[in-house]
Design a protein around this motif. Structure first.
Motif, PDB file in Angstrom:
ATOM      1  N   ARG A   1      29.222  37.766  46.892  1.00 26.26           N
ATOM      2  CA  ARG A   1      29.283  36.976  45.387  1.00 26.26           C
ATOM      3  C   ARG A   1      28.032  36.132  45.248  1.00 26.26           C
ATOM      4  O   ARG A   1      27.542  36.126  44.227  1.00 26.26           O
ATOM      5  N   GLY A   2      27.427  35.669  46.240  1.00 21.63           N
ATOM      6  CA  GLY A   2      26.109  34.735  46.075  1.00 21.63           C
ATOM      7  C   GLY A   2      26.427  33.649  45.670  1.00 21.63           C
ATOM      8  O   GLY A   2      27.452  32.773  45.854  1.00 21.63           O
ATOM      9  N   ASN A   3      25.547  33.313  44.494  1.00 17.42           N
ATOM     10  CA  ASN A   3      25.728  32.109  43.696  1.00 17.42           C
ATOM     11  C   ASN A   3      26.487  32.214  42.439  1.00 17.42           C
ATOM     12  O   ASN A   3      26.637  31.386  41.486  1.00 17.42           O
ATOM     13  N   LEU A   4      26.965  33.483  42.432  1.00 19.91           N
ATOM     14  CA  LEU A   4      27.864  33.737  40.996  1.00 19.91           C
ATOM     15  C   LEU A   4      29.290  33.065  41.081  1.00 19.91           C
ATOM     16  O   LEU A   4      29.960  32.885  42.369  1.00 19.91           O
ATOM     17  N   SER A   5      29.613  32.651  39.966  1.00 23.22           N
ATOM     18  CA  SER A   5      31.021  32.049  39.976  1.00 23.22           C
ATOM     19  C   SER A   5      32.249  32.997  39.836  1.00 23.22           C
ATOM     20  O   SER A   5      31.554  34.159  40.011  1.00 23.22           O
ATOM     21  N   TRP A   6      33.274  32.633  40.284  1.00 22.44           N
ATOM     22  CA  TRP A   6      34.246  33.695  40.269  1.00 22.44           C
ATOM     23  C   TRP A   6      34.399  34.699  39.166  1.00 22.44           C
ATOM     24  O   TRP A   6      34.612  35.855  39.381  1.00 22.44           O
ATOM     25  N   THR A   7      34.348  33.773  37.827  1.00 27.69           N
ATOM     26  CA  THR A   7      34.309  34.594  36.723  1.00 27.69           C
ATOM     27  C   THR A   7      33.194  35.483  36.569  1.00 27.69           C
ATOM     28  O   THR A   7      33.453  36.797  36.126  1.00 27.69           O
ATOM     29  N   GLN A   8      32.082  35.198  36.989  1.00 27.93           N
ATOM     30  CA  GLN A   8      30.749  35.942  36.824  1.00 27.93           C
ATOM     31  C   GLN A   8      31.052  37.395  37.788  1.00 27.93           C
ATOM     32  O   GLN A   8      30.615  38.258  37.450  1.00 27.93           O
ATOM     33  N   PHE A   9      31.299  36.888  38.880  1.00 29.12           N
ATOM     34  CA  PHE A   9      31.603  38.030  40.037  1.00 29.12           C
ATOM     35  C   PHE A   9      32.666  39.247  39.475  1.00 29.12           C
ATOM     36  O   PHE A   9      32.278  40.358  39.730  1.00 29.12           O
ATOM     37  N   VAL A  10      33.743  38.653  39.021  1.00 27.18           N
ATOM     38  CA  VAL A  10      34.705  39.603  38.492  1.00 27.18           C
ATOM     39  C   VAL A  10      34.028  40.501  37.339  1.00 27.18           C
ATOM     40  O   VAL A  10      34.315  41.616  37.326  1.00 27.18           O
ATOM     41  N   ARG A  11      33.180  39.950  36.345  1.00 21.00           N
ATOM     42  CA  ARG A  11      32.918  40.623  35.360  1.00 21.00           C
ATOM     43  C   ARG A  11      31.773  41.448  35.910  1.00 21.00           C
ATOM     44  O   ARG A  11      31.328  42.359  34.918  1.00 21.00           O
ATOM     45  N   ARG A  12      30.534  41.025  36.426  1.00 23.87           N
ATOM     46  CA  ARG A  12      29.468  41.816  36.914  1.00 23.87           C
ATOM     47  C   ARG A  12      29.623  42.577  38.049  1.00 23.87           C
ATOM     48  O   ARG A  12      28.644  43.413  38.322  1.00 23.87           O
ATOM     49  N   ALA A  13      30.727  42.543  38.680  1.00 26.19           N
ATOM     50  CA  ALA A  13      30.831  43.462  40.166  1.00 26.19           C
ATOM     51  C   ALA A  13      30.900  44.975  39.544  1.00 26.19           C
ATOM     52  O   ALA A  13      31.477  45.387  38.830  1.00 26.19           O
ATOM     53  N   LYS A  14      30.052  45.836  40.260  1.00 26.39           N
ATOM     54  CA  LYS A  14      29.882  47.229  39.991  1.00 26.39           C
ATOM     55  C   LYS A  14      31.127  48.049  40.637  1.00 26.39           C
ATOM     56  O   LYS A  14      31.555  49.215  40.209  1.00 26.39           O
ATOM     57  N   ALA A  15      31.218  47.464  41.787  1.00 24.76           N
ATOM     58  CA  ALA A  15      32.435  48.013  42.668  1.00 24.76           C
ATOM     59  C   ALA A  15      34.094  47.510  42.169  1.00 24.76           C
ATOM     60  O   ALA A  15      33.892  46.389  42.182  1.00 24.76           O
ATOM     61  N   PRO A  16      34.836  48.384  41.905  1.00 26.17           N
ATOM     62  CA  PRO A  16      36.098  47.821  41.106  1.00 26.17           C
ATOM     63  C   PRO A  16      36.939  47.082  42.298  1.00 26.17           C
ATOM     64  O   PRO A  16      37.739  46.389  41.724  1.00 26.17           O
ATOM     65  N   GLU A  17      36.876  47.544  43.514  1.00 22.34           N
ATOM     66  CA  GLU A  17      38.104  47.190  44.501  1.00 22.34           C
ATOM     67  C   GLU A  17      38.189  45.628  44.743  1.00 22.34           C
ATOM     68  O   GLU A  17      39.303  45.348  44.488  1.00 22.34           O
ATOM     69  N   LEU A  18      37.149  45.025  45.072  1.00 19.25           N
ATOM     70  CA  LEU A  18      37.504  43.500  45.543  1.00 19.25           C
ATOM     71  C   LEU A  18      37.790  42.852  44.038  1.00 19.25           C
ATOM     72  O   LEU A  18      39.110  42.086  44.328  1.00 19.25           O
ATOM     73  N   PRO A  19      37.386  42.913  42.956  1.00 21.48           N
ATOM     74  CA  PRO A  19      37.904  42.181  41.509  1.00 21.48           C
ATOM     75  C   PRO A  19      39.384  42.721  41.328  1.00 21.48           C
ATOM     76  O   PRO A  19      40.161  41.743  40.998  1.00 21.48           O
ATOM     77  N   VAL A  20      39.795  43.923  41.768  1.00 22.30           N
ATOM     78  CA  VAL A  20      40.869  44.272  41.276  1.00 22.30           C
ATOM     79  C   VAL A  20      42.142  43.425  42.310  1.00 22.30           C
ATOM     80  O   VAL A  20      43.116  43.019  41.961  1.00 22.30           O
TER      81      VAL A  20
END
Length: 322
Positions: free
Chosen positions: A141-160
């Motif tokens: 995730r780095g410095n991304l917020s959780w909302t940004q992480f879910v929106r920007r992640a290219k791999a779907p598994e962890l956000p799902v």
């Protein structure tokens, strides 16, 4: 995004949900609580969803074929989209139906210790699963917020898995509140209201997942940081003097296509241009290892043409596309 990290989170969630589904269904049999029935179906649906994610990850590893020359990386997006459909239909709609029936025809909860005990156990198990998903996500995730992480992640598994586990924890709390109020007031309608709230929650999460996964299915570009690295790697200041135009596209979570028109010196020979392109490709792959498919087109930079590049019929900085 690390596939191993996503797989670890999926397996943890699968193990937790299978155990919880069995416990919830047993509690429903003994208590007759509609919240427990909705929650058992929810956990069963989540278990199926994690199975879908594992299947998608396995299928995505197949080698490219003449019919699918860019490989099967997007299979992971397809199966993640199926997860949102299952969550909406099997989890959300069933819970709303069951909640409506319980509100319409309320009845007392029997053997209250079964649903309460199972819900406490389920909260502990889901907390373990959620903690694993958070731990794996924090590595990426780095410095991304959780909302940004879910929106920007290219791999779907962890956000799902993150959204599923969050929904499961909130759903368990709603179920516990519904059962608790039903026991405290002697009104079974509260159990139905809790079930209805669980259904609304699951549908909301399913819609968020569908929207995010649809964007990945349509094709997303590389992130801002990766684009900047690629542009920097392309220009060597000698043969390649400028990036006239560039497009990137994720062929899968860990595979990126790069297509760019680059400016070269007008007096360079064909050999010099070919050597410069090969060197630029090596620099790109060193800077962004997931850039596995690269197409570079040399051109002579023209300021007037570049200014006119905003035309939809032109490639920016290049010649008319028709």
């Amino acid at each position: 995004m690390s596939a191993s990290g996503g797989t670890k989170a999926i397996v943890a969630a699968l193990a937790a949900n299978l155990a919880i589904a069995v416990a919830k269904f047993v509690a429903f049999i003994f208590s007759g609580s509609s919240s427990m029935l909705a929650e058992s179906v929810h956990s069963l649906a989540d278990s199926g969803n994690q199975g879908l994610l594992l299947v998608g990850g396995k299928k995505a590893q197949r080698e490219a074929t003449p019919q699918h020359p860019f490989g099967y990386g997007r299979e992971r997006y397809i199966y993640a989209f199926l997860v949102s459909i299952v969550l909406f239909s099997v989890g959300g709609m069933f819970a709303i139906y069951e909640g409506y029936e319980k509100i319409k025809n309320p009845h007392d909860i029997e053997h209250w210790y079964w649903p309460v005990g199972v819900l406490v156990f389920a909260i502990i198990a889901e907390t373990f699963s959620f903690r694993t998903a958070i731990k794996e996500s924090n590595q990426l995730r780095g410095n991304l917020s959780w909302t940004q992480f879910v929106r920007r992640a290219k791999a779907p598994e962890l956000p799902v898995v993150l959204l599923e586990d969050l929904g499961a924890l909130v759903g368990l709390i709603l179920a516990l509140c519904g059962v608790g109020l039903a026991l405290a007031t002697g009104e079974g309608v509260w159990d139905g209201i809790g079930t209805l709230c669980i259904g609304v929650l699951l549908i909301a999460i399913a819609i968020i997942l569908a929207a995010e996964t649809k964007s990945l299915l349509l094709g997303e570009a590389a992130g801002t940081e990766e684009v900047a690295k690629i542009e920097k790697a392309l220009v060597d200041g000698d043969t390649v003097t400028k990036v006239i135009h560039m497009r990137t596209l994720h062929l899968g979570p860990e595979e990126l296509l790069v297509a760019a028109k680059i400016a070269v010196q007008h007096d360079d020979t064909a050999t010099e241009v070919a050597t410069a392109i090969n060197a630029a490709e090596e620099r790109i792959r060193a800077a962004v290892p997931i850039a596995r498919v690269i197409y570079l087109e040399p051109d002579i930079y023209s300021e007037p043409t570049a200014t006119d590049g905003s035309s939809p019929t032109r490639t920016p900085g290049g010649t008319d596309s028709h």
